[in-house]
Design an enzyme around this catalytic site. Structure first.
Site, PDB file in Angstrom:
ATOM      1  N   GLU A   1      -3.657  -4.844  -2.833  1.00  0.00           N
ATOM      2  CA  GLU A   1      -4.205  -6.031  -2.180  1.00  0.00           C
ATOM      3  C   GLU A   1      -5.288  -5.594  -1.193  1.00  0.00           C
ATOM      4  O   GLU A   1      -5.128  -4.601  -0.504  1.00  0.00           O
ATOM      5  CB  GLU A   1      -3.062  -6.743  -1.450  1.00  0.00           C
ATOM      6  CG  GLU A   1      -3.463  -7.996  -0.749  1.00  0.00           C
ATOM      7  CD  GLU A   1      -4.126  -8.968  -1.690  1.00  0.00           C
ATOM      8  OE1 GLU A   1      -3.505  -9.371  -2.673  1.00  0.00           O
ATOM      9  OE2 GLU A   1      -5.296  -9.325  -1.429  1.00  0.00           O
TER      10      GLU A   1
ATOM     11  N   GLY B   1      -8.505  -0.687  14.606  1.00  0.00           N
ATOM     12  CA  GLY B   1      -7.064  -0.733  14.843  1.00  0.00           C
ATOM     13  C   GLY B   1      -6.418  -1.596  13.781  1.00  0.00           C
ATOM     14  O   GLY B   1      -6.961  -1.755  12.692  1.00  0.00           O
TER      15      GLY B   1
ATOM     16  N   CYS C   1      -3.351  -1.733   9.293  1.00  0.00           N
ATOM     17  CA  CYS C   1      -3.721  -1.146   7.996  1.00  0.00           C
ATOM     18  C   CYS C   1      -4.616   0.090   8.107  1.00  0.00           C
ATOM     19  O   CYS C   1      -4.235   1.163   7.664  1.00  0.00           O
ATOM     20  CB  CYS C   1      -4.411  -2.203   7.148  1.00  0.00           C
ATOM     21  SG  CYS C   1      -3.348  -3.635   6.909  1.00  0.00           S
TER      22      CYS C   1
ATOM     23  N   LEU D   1     -20.372  -1.347  10.288  1.00  0.00           N
ATOM     24  CA  LEU D   1     -21.207  -0.452  11.090  1.00  0.00           C
ATOM     25  C   LEU D   1     -21.325  -0.998  12.507  1.00  0.00           C
ATOM     26  O   LEU D   1     -22.315  -0.763  13.189  1.00  0.00           O
ATOM     27  CB  LEU D   1     -22.600  -0.306  10.463  1.00  0.00           C
ATOM     28  CG  LEU D   1     -22.676   0.566   9.196  1.00  0.00           C
ATOM     29  CD1 LEU D   1     -24.087   0.554   8.644  1.00  0.00           C
ATOM     30  CD2 LEU D   1     -22.235   2.007   9.480  1.00  0.00           C
TER      31      LEU D   1
ATOM     32  N   LYS E   1      -6.795   1.774  -3.245  1.00  0.00           N
ATOM     33  CA  LYS E   1      -6.461   1.109  -1.987  1.00  0.00           C
ATOM     34  C   LYS E   1      -6.580   2.074  -0.807  1.00  0.00           C
ATOM     35  O   LYS E   1      -7.186   1.759   0.218  1.00  0.00           O
ATOM     36  CB  LYS E   1      -5.049   0.534  -2.073  1.00  0.00           C
ATOM     37  CG  LYS E   1      -4.525  -0.061  -0.785  1.00  0.00           C
ATOM     38  CD  LYS E   1      -5.400  -1.206  -0.315  1.00  0.00           C
ATOM     39  CE  LYS E   1      -5.148  -1.554   1.122  1.00  0.00           C
ATOM     40  NZ  LYS E   1      -4.478  -2.787   1.349  1.00  0.00           N
TER      41      LYS E   1
ATOM     42  N   THR F   1       0.856  -1.191   0.000  1.00  0.00           N
ATOM     43  CA  THR F   1       0.000   0.000   0.000  1.00  0.00           C
ATOM     44  C   THR F   1       0.893   1.242   0.000  1.00  0.00           C
ATOM     45  O   THR F   1       1.720   1.400   0.897  1.00  0.00           O
ATOM     46  CB  THR F   1      -0.899  -0.016   1.247  1.00  0.00           C
ATOM     47  OG1 THR F   1      -1.704  -1.198   1.171  1.00  0.00           O
ATOM     48  CG2 THR F   1      -1.802   1.205   1.295  1.00  0.00           C
TER      49      THR F   1
HETATM   50  C1  UGA Z   1      -8.198  -4.069   6.375  1.00  0.00           C
HETATM   51  C2  UGA Z   1      -9.186  -4.063   5.185  1.00  0.00           C
HETATM   52  O1  UGA Z   1     -10.460  -4.537   5.615  1.00  0.00           O
HETATM   53  C3  UGA Z   1      -8.665  -4.949   4.049  1.00  0.00           C
HETATM   54  O2  UGA Z   1      -9.538  -4.886   2.927  1.00  0.00           O
HETATM   55  C4  UGA Z   1      -7.275  -4.458   3.664  1.00  0.00           C
HETATM   56  O3  UGA Z   1      -6.715  -5.246   2.618  1.00  0.00           O
HETATM   57  C5  UGA Z   1      -6.358  -4.531   4.870  1.00  0.00           C
HETATM   58  O4  UGA Z   1      -6.897  -3.686   5.910  1.00  0.00           O
HETATM   59  C6  UGA Z   1      -4.994  -4.071   4.432  1.00  0.00           C
HETATM   60  O5  UGA Z   1      -4.851  -2.907   4.057  1.00  0.00           O
HETATM   61  O6  UGA Z   1      -4.076  -4.901   4.355  1.00  0.00           O
HETATM   62  P1  UGA Z   1      -7.750  -5.728   8.399  1.00  0.00           P
HETATM   63  O7  UGA Z   1      -6.715  -4.756   8.884  1.00  0.00           O
HETATM   64  O8  UGA Z   1      -7.453  -7.178   8.409  1.00  0.00           O
HETATM   65  O9  UGA Z   1      -8.174  -5.385   6.894  1.00  0.00           O
HETATM   66  O10 UGA Z   1      -8.980  -5.471   9.369  1.00  0.00           O
HETATM   67  P2  UGA Z   1     -10.552  -5.191   9.208  1.00  0.00           P
HETATM   68  O11 UGA Z   1     -11.288  -6.455   9.178  1.00  0.00           O
HETATM   69  O12 UGA Z   1     -10.783  -4.211   8.125  1.00  0.00           O
HETATM   70  O13 UGA Z   1     -10.837  -4.486  10.618  1.00  0.00           O
HETATM   71  C7  UGA Z   1     -10.197  -3.256  10.940  1.00  0.00           C
HETATM   72  C8  UGA Z   1     -10.600  -2.762  12.299  1.00  0.00           C
HETATM   73  O14 UGA Z   1     -11.897  -2.205  12.270  1.00  0.00           O
HETATM   74  C9  UGA Z   1     -10.607  -3.794  13.406  1.00  0.00           C
HETATM   75  O15 UGA Z   1      -9.971  -3.254  14.539  1.00  0.00           O
HETATM   76  C10 UGA Z   1     -12.077  -4.026  13.673  1.00  0.00           C
HETATM   77  O16 UGA Z   1     -12.303  -4.416  15.008  1.00  0.00           O
HETATM   78  C11 UGA Z   1     -12.639  -2.666  13.376  1.00  0.00           C
HETATM   79  N1  UGA Z   1     -14.066  -2.665  12.988  1.00  0.00           N
HETATM   80  C12 UGA Z   1     -14.459  -3.278  11.851  1.00  0.00           C
HETATM   81  C13 UGA Z   1     -14.985  -2.021  13.790  1.00  0.00           C
HETATM   82  O17 UGA Z   1     -14.644  -1.449  14.832  1.00  0.00           O
HETATM   83  N2  UGA Z   1     -16.303  -1.986  13.398  1.00  0.00           N
HETATM   84  C14 UGA Z   1     -16.715  -2.584  12.258  1.00  0.00           C
HETATM   85  O18 UGA Z   1     -17.915  -2.510  11.950  1.00  0.00           O
HETATM   86  C15 UGA Z   1     -15.776  -3.253  11.476  1.00  0.00           C
END
Ligand code: UGA
Length: 452
Positions: free
Chosen positions: A146, A275, A278, A268, A222, A121
């Protein structure tokens, strides 16, 4: 095809294993000998469902290998660059030094006509000068961001929602003005795209849509995807604060919002905020880019989302204090969950850890636990106090705080938890507990955005 993958972290190790699974011959390169040793033994250096299995198959078939020797990439036709681009110390911008080092290390080993595929990224404007440097040695560049999620990365790599090709030449409809179109090795983007189509043939045949665009657009896809997800989470958390002030329940509001197809169901979940390795750093990087590109309104929109996210931690500390009905200093707090999200051992920018640290800094005696992230939390935050099991964490606690929504915490039996402690106050920072069951077992459940 013969493929190399440069950088075998969360992204590269999964990509290497997935490319071998697709039938390619893959060599993964990393500068960290310990990581290479683990991967070469078929073990993922982090918790990722399905990855050990994929590694094991690739290694057993002889199609997958790992090395610290960059020279081993010389006979590959396609090189995926998957190095990390973390936030630079003391700045919001991304640190591109690993990318620069990888490019410098790779260039002497590229055969003429090789294709380099950037997956890291990066800020908008990174790929084009890199492509010019590669063109000097007869190599070509596609920027192919990605989108894999930790915990689902094998699935997301093998069945992506979309595949984006950022190409050196402008695409019809792209706003890029076409400067230096033919400066990129005279190959334009089409022939390079055909090569990458062969690598991804199975994914394309299975129906993953492929979009071609300029380098700049691909870079921005991205950055905006992750920032938009961050905005959504901060939006519902902003509504959570309104709900608290107005006596409404943000979980009822979110449930109704999700049924609007224009709004959509995901991202949502109100609570403790986002956190990980990413979303926070990519949001910060886009804030820095908005500043640099002189887009002040974009910057303030993104900055507000960041500030709302930071404020979630103080909100949960405040609720913990309310639950204690007394000072945090000297109290005992059981923190359940340390990973930045469930099904991950990653504690980078974990809101749960940051709350645990804030409570400890306020003088609480914290006992923190997690089903998968204890080793990584211990290594990165040695000063926190840890417990192996929920029972150990909860024993003697004055308040229980559910910080990461692991299924095993959702499913905790409130009567059993009550048998480990005299505390009857639980802070449900993610709003995942069965409130009726916990209340029936004598607990008071405090949740951000929900009337007590
Ligand atoms: C995120 C993106 O979702 C991926 O598409 C991307 O490829 C990736 O970053 C990256 O750049 O490599 P990831 O870091 O694995 O993936 O985590 P997410 O599933 O997106 O969750 C991120 C954070 O948001 C977590 O701390 C989660 O607890 C929080 N979250 C998620 C919430 O607080 N509320 C929600 O409704 C959804």
């Amino acid at each position: 095809m013969r493929i190399s993958v440069i950088g075998c972290g969360y992204l590269g190790s999964v990509h290497a294993a997935a490319m071998a699974w697709l039938g390619h011959e893959v060599v993964g390169v990393d500068i960290d000998p310990a990581k290479v040793e683990l991967l070469a033994a078929g073990r993922a250096p982090f918790y990722e469902p399905g990855l050990d299995d994929l590694l094991g198959r690739g290694l057993a078939d002889g199609r997958l290998s790992f090395t610290t020797e960059i020279g081993r990439v010389h006979d590959a036709a396609v090189h995926f660059v998957c190095v990390g681009t973390p936030q630079a110390p003391g700045s919001l911008a991304a640190d591109l030094s690993a990318l620069d080092l990888a490019a410098q290390a790779l260039i002497p080993h590229l055969r003429p006509g090789a294709l380099v595929v950037g997956k890291s990224t990066v800020p908008v404007g990174t790929a084009r000068p890199l492509a010019a440097g590669l063109a000097d040695v007869g190599a070509h560049l596609i920027w192919n961001p990605e989108f894999l999620r930790e915990g689902h990365s094998v699935h997301d790599t093998l069945a992506p929602d979309r595949i984006v090709y950022g190409l050196g030449r402008p695409w019809p409809g792209s706003l890029y003005d076409g400067t230096d179109v033919d400066g990129i090795g005279g190959w334009g983007g089409e022939a390079a795209a055909d090569v990458l189509d062969q690598v991804y043939a199975d994914l394309l045949a299975a129906g993953s849509p492929r979009l071609k665009m300029s380098y700049e657009s691909a870079e921005l896809v991205k950055a905006s995807a992750n920032s938009y997800l961050a905005l959504r989470v901060s939006f519902i958390n902003a509504i959570s604060d309104l709900a608290d002030a107005a006596g409404a329940d943000v979980f009822d509001v979110a449930a109704a919002l999700r049924l609007d197809q224009r709004i959509g169901r995901l991202f949502l979940e109100p609570g403790l905020g986002f956190g990980g390795g990413c979303l926070p750093k990519d949001l910060h990087s886009l804030i820095a880019q908005a500043e640099q590109l002189d887009a002040p309104l974009t910057k303030s929109l993104l900055s507000a989302a960041d500030q709302i996210n930071v404020a979630r931690r103080a909100r949960v500390v405040e609720l913990t204090q309310r639950a204690l009905d007394g000072p945090v200093a000297g109290s005992r707090v059981a923190v359940l969950g340390l990973a930045f999200k469930p099904h991950s051992s990653d504690v980078r920018n974990s809101q749960s850890i940051l709350v645990a640290e804030a409570l400890a800094a306020a003088g609480a005696e914290v006992a923190a636990t997690d089903p998968a992230a204890l080793p990584s939390a211990r290594a990165a935050h040695p000063a926190l106090n840890y417990a192996e099991t929920v029972a150990d964490a909860v024993r003697g606690a004055d308040v229980v705080l559910v910080a990461t929504e692991w299924p095993e915490y959702r499913e905790l039996d409130p009567a059993q938890v009550a048998s480990w402690t005299d505390a009857r106050q639980v802070v449900d920072a993610r709003g995942v507990l069965d409130r009726a069951a916990w209340t029936a077992a004598g607990w008071t459940v405090l949740t951000p955005g929900r009337p007590a």
